[in-house]
Design a protein around this motif. Structure first.
Motif, PDB file in Angstrom:
ATOM      1  N   LYS A 174      -0.333  -8.555  27.251  1.00  9.37           N
ATOM      2  CA  LYS A 174      -0.729  -7.598  28.284  1.00  9.37           C
ATOM      3  C   LYS A 174       0.072  -7.817  29.565  1.00  9.37           C
ATOM      4  CE  LYS A 174      -4.777  -5.437  30.351  1.00  9.37           C
ATOM      5  NZ  LYS A 174      -6.255  -5.343  30.340  1.00  9.37           N
ATOM      6  N   SER A 175       0.307  -9.087  29.908  1.00  4.43           N
ATOM      7  CA  SER A 175       1.118  -9.396  31.083  1.00  4.43           C
ATOM      8  C   SER A 175       2.543  -8.878  30.916  1.00  4.43           C
ATOM      9  CB  SER A 175       1.134 -10.913  31.306  1.00  4.43           C
ATOM     10  OG  SER A 175       1.972 -11.254  32.377  1.00  4.43           O
ATOM     11  N   MET A 176       3.068  -8.994  29.709  1.00  9.34           N
ATOM     12  CA  MET A 176       4.413  -8.493  29.410  1.00  9.34           C
ATOM     13  C   MET A 176       4.475  -6.975  29.574  1.00  9.34           C
ATOM     14  SD  MET A 176       6.523  -9.266  25.907  1.00  9.34           S
ATOM     15  CE  MET A 176       8.291  -8.928  25.773  1.00  9.34           C
ATOM     16  N   VAL A 177       3.440  -6.281  29.092  1.00 10.86           N
ATOM     17  CA  VAL A 177       3.382  -4.827  29.209  1.00 10.86           C
ATOM     18  C   VAL A 177       3.253  -4.413  30.673  1.00 10.86           C
ATOM     19  CG1 VAL A 177       1.981  -2.788  28.692  1.00 10.86           C
ATOM     20  CG2 VAL A 177       2.455  -4.461  26.896  1.00 10.86           C
ATOM     21  N   GLN A 178       2.421  -5.110  31.437  1.00 10.74           N
ATOM     22  CA  GLN A 178       2.228  -4.771  32.851  1.00 10.74           C
ATOM     23  C   GLN A 178       3.509  -4.968  33.655  1.00 10.74           C
ATOM     24  OE1 GLN A 178      -1.135  -7.276  33.761  1.00 10.74           O
ATOM     25  NE2 GLN A 178      -2.632  -5.681  33.278  1.00 10.74           N
ATOM     26  N   ASN A 179       4.263  -6.012  33.348  1.00 13.63           N
ATOM     27  CA  ASN A 179       5.553  -6.225  34.020  1.00 13.63           C
ATOM     28  C   ASN A 179       6.504  -5.073  33.727  1.00 13.63           C
ATOM     29  OD1 ASN A 179       4.741  -8.659  35.133  1.00 13.63           O
ATOM     30  ND2 ASN A 179       5.562  -9.887  33.457  1.00 13.63           N
ATOM     31  N   LYS A 183       7.603  -6.331  19.435  1.00 10.61           N
ATOM     32  CA  LYS A 183       8.585  -7.038  18.605  1.00 10.61           C
ATOM     33  C   LYS A 183       9.228  -8.179  19.393  1.00 10.61           C
ATOM     34  CE  LYS A 183      12.668  -5.376  17.973  1.00 10.61           C
ATOM     35  NZ  LYS A 183      13.827  -4.553  17.569  1.00 10.61           N
ATOM     36  N   ASN A 184       9.593  -7.905  20.658  1.00  7.85           N
ATOM     37  CA  ASN A 184      10.174  -8.964  21.501  1.00  7.85           C
ATOM     38  C   ASN A 184       9.149 -10.054  21.798  1.00  7.85           C
ATOM     39  OD1 ASN A 184      12.613  -7.624  21.605  1.00  7.85           O
ATOM     40  ND2 ASN A 184      12.143  -6.559  23.516  1.00  7.85           N
ATOM     41  N   PHE A 185       7.898  -9.649  21.982  1.00  9.89           N
ATOM     42  CA  PHE A 185       6.834 -10.619  22.242  1.00  9.89           C
ATOM     43  C   PHE A 185       6.674 -11.580  21.067  1.00  9.89           C
ATOM     44  CE2 PHE A 185       2.282 -11.600  21.548  1.00  9.89           C
ATOM     45  CZ  PHE A 185       2.068 -12.420  22.646  1.00  9.89           C
ATOM     46  N   VAL A 186       6.621 -11.036  19.852  1.00 17.99           N
ATOM     47  CA  VAL A 186       6.427 -11.873  18.664  1.00 17.99           C
ATOM     48  C   VAL A 186       7.657 -12.741  18.400  1.00 17.99           C
ATOM     49  CG1 VAL A 186       6.125 -11.820  16.154  1.00 17.99           C
ATOM     50  CG2 VAL A 186       4.744 -10.325  17.613  1.00 17.99           C
ATOM     51  N   ASN A 187       8.831 -12.178  18.552  1.00 18.14           N
ATOM     52  CA  ASN A 187      10.050 -12.915  18.203  1.00 18.14           C
ATOM     53  C   ASN A 187      10.457 -13.939  19.256  1.00 18.14           C
ATOM     54  OD1 ASN A 187      10.407 -11.607  15.752  1.00 18.14           O
ATOM     55  ND2 ASN A 187      11.636  -9.966  16.644  1.00 18.14           N
TER      56      ASN A 187
END
Length: 352
Positions: free
Chosen positions: A278-283, A223-227
């Motif tokens: 994916k980078s956001m999830v890995q962080n 949700k944060n990624f899309v928004n």
């Protein structure tokens, strides 16, 4: 998550913890309470345990030095479970520890209840549990009573509403080597710095990385990624963002397991955006030491929780709200040069 229909209250001690920074001291009782009134016992069980029935998040005790024995609440809980004869002394130690971390000026003083329960059910199993609760909010109640052929009124100040537990935790006597299973309630100071003292300063907890939290975390991150994040790489309209959120929610409602590659292909559908997510999830995984991207079982409870947080409403000035639930292709955007305004065209077969 927690059910208490088989639970019983075995021991109860009541103390008071003030605010250390304001020289509002603690008061320790000399002995535990003995309850002879069955109705009072039932009311206390409702007050202490009912709020946990809708709690899904399970935590573990932790310590920054990776030595659980240095976590004060874990230490006292373990000693209590090993020898319940020490219950009252340990309840005093827990209250002192709570007082020591109550240094934020907005922390309110209140009664501290330390309770030993038997047969609390969590995840289908019955366990002994240690409860720590704090009542900070007091209310005034009217009392109506018969008097001289009619009725009269009185009131009681500084009373406690048993429907509103301010703060509480249940430490379940299982998986001690991993930091126990711990569930938490905190209804006060939610948006203030004072809120962290209960879960972070007093209890020192970390979230358990189960299917509920994995599902909840990925949906929250997406949700944060899309928004927010996706705008860094793409020019994307609000309806297209809502469509991406709808697709993700559809995926989680229909699938039993989360697979990152499958999710990327079916929902995101763009290599650049998939790599960015994916980078956001890995962080997130590195920061919180919480594996997510390898896949996990999807929790329906977490999906229901996040579904209410996913906004699918397109707000157009102050005139219209458009709820977008389905096919994005049935909505077209345009610009009316004569009016100097944007417009949307919606295609549908029936009106209801």
């Amino acid at each position: 998550m927690i059910t208490s229909f088989e639970a019983s209250l075995e021991q109860l001690s009541v103390h008071k913890a003030g605010n250390k920074s304001q020289d509002d001291y603690f008061v320790l009782s000399d002995a535990p309470l003995t309850l002879h009134d069955e109705l009072l016992n039932n009311l206390l069980m409702q007050y202490f345990l009912k709020p946990f029935e809708k709690v899904n998040e399970v935590y573990r005790f932790m310590h920054s030095g990776n030595d659980l024995a240095l976590n004060e609440v874990y230490h006292y809980a373990k000693k209590c479970f090993e020898n319940t004869n020490n219950f009252h002394d340990l309840s005093q130690q827990l209250t002192r520890h709570l007082y020591d971390v109550s240094t934020h000026p907005k922390i309110k003083s209140g009664e501290v209840y330390v309770v030993l329960f038997n047969d609390v059910q969590i995840e289908g199993e019955l366990h002994q549990a240690l409860g720590i609760f704090k009542s900070e909010t007091k209310e005034t109640y009217l009392k109506v009573y018969p008097d001289a052929g009619g009725f009269n009124l009185s009131y009681e100040q500084e009373a406690i509403n048993i429907q509103k537990l301010d703060k509480g935790c249940l430490i379940i006597n299982t998986e001690s080597e991993e930091g126990y299973k711990v569930v938490v309630i905190d209804q006060t100071n939610k948006t203030q710095d004072a809120a962290v003292y209960w879960k972070d300063d007093f209890l020192k907890l970390k979230i358990r990385n189960d299917s509920f939290n994995q599902t909840n975390n990925v949906l929250g991150l997406y949700k944060n990624f899309v928004n927010e994040k996706i705008d860094e790489d793409f020019t994307i309209s609000k309806p297209d963002k809502i469509d991406l959120l709808n697709k993700s929610m559809k995926y989680f409602k229909e699938k039993e397991k989360f697979d990152f590659d499958e999710f990327s292909n079916e929902v995101i559908g763009n290599e650049t955006a998939s790599n960015s997510f994916k980078s956001m999830v890995q962080n997130y995984e590195q920061e919180f030491e919480t594996p997510l991207s390898n896949g996990f079982d999807i929790s329906n409870q977490a999906v229901k929780k996040q579904n209410s947080n996913y906004k699918t409403v397109l707000k157009l000035d102050k005139n219209f709200h458009v709820y977008i639930h389905g096919d994005r292709k049935l909505m077209e955007e345009g610009f009316d040069a004569e009016k100097g305004m944007k417009y949307y065209t919606l295609f549908f077969k029936e009106e209801s």
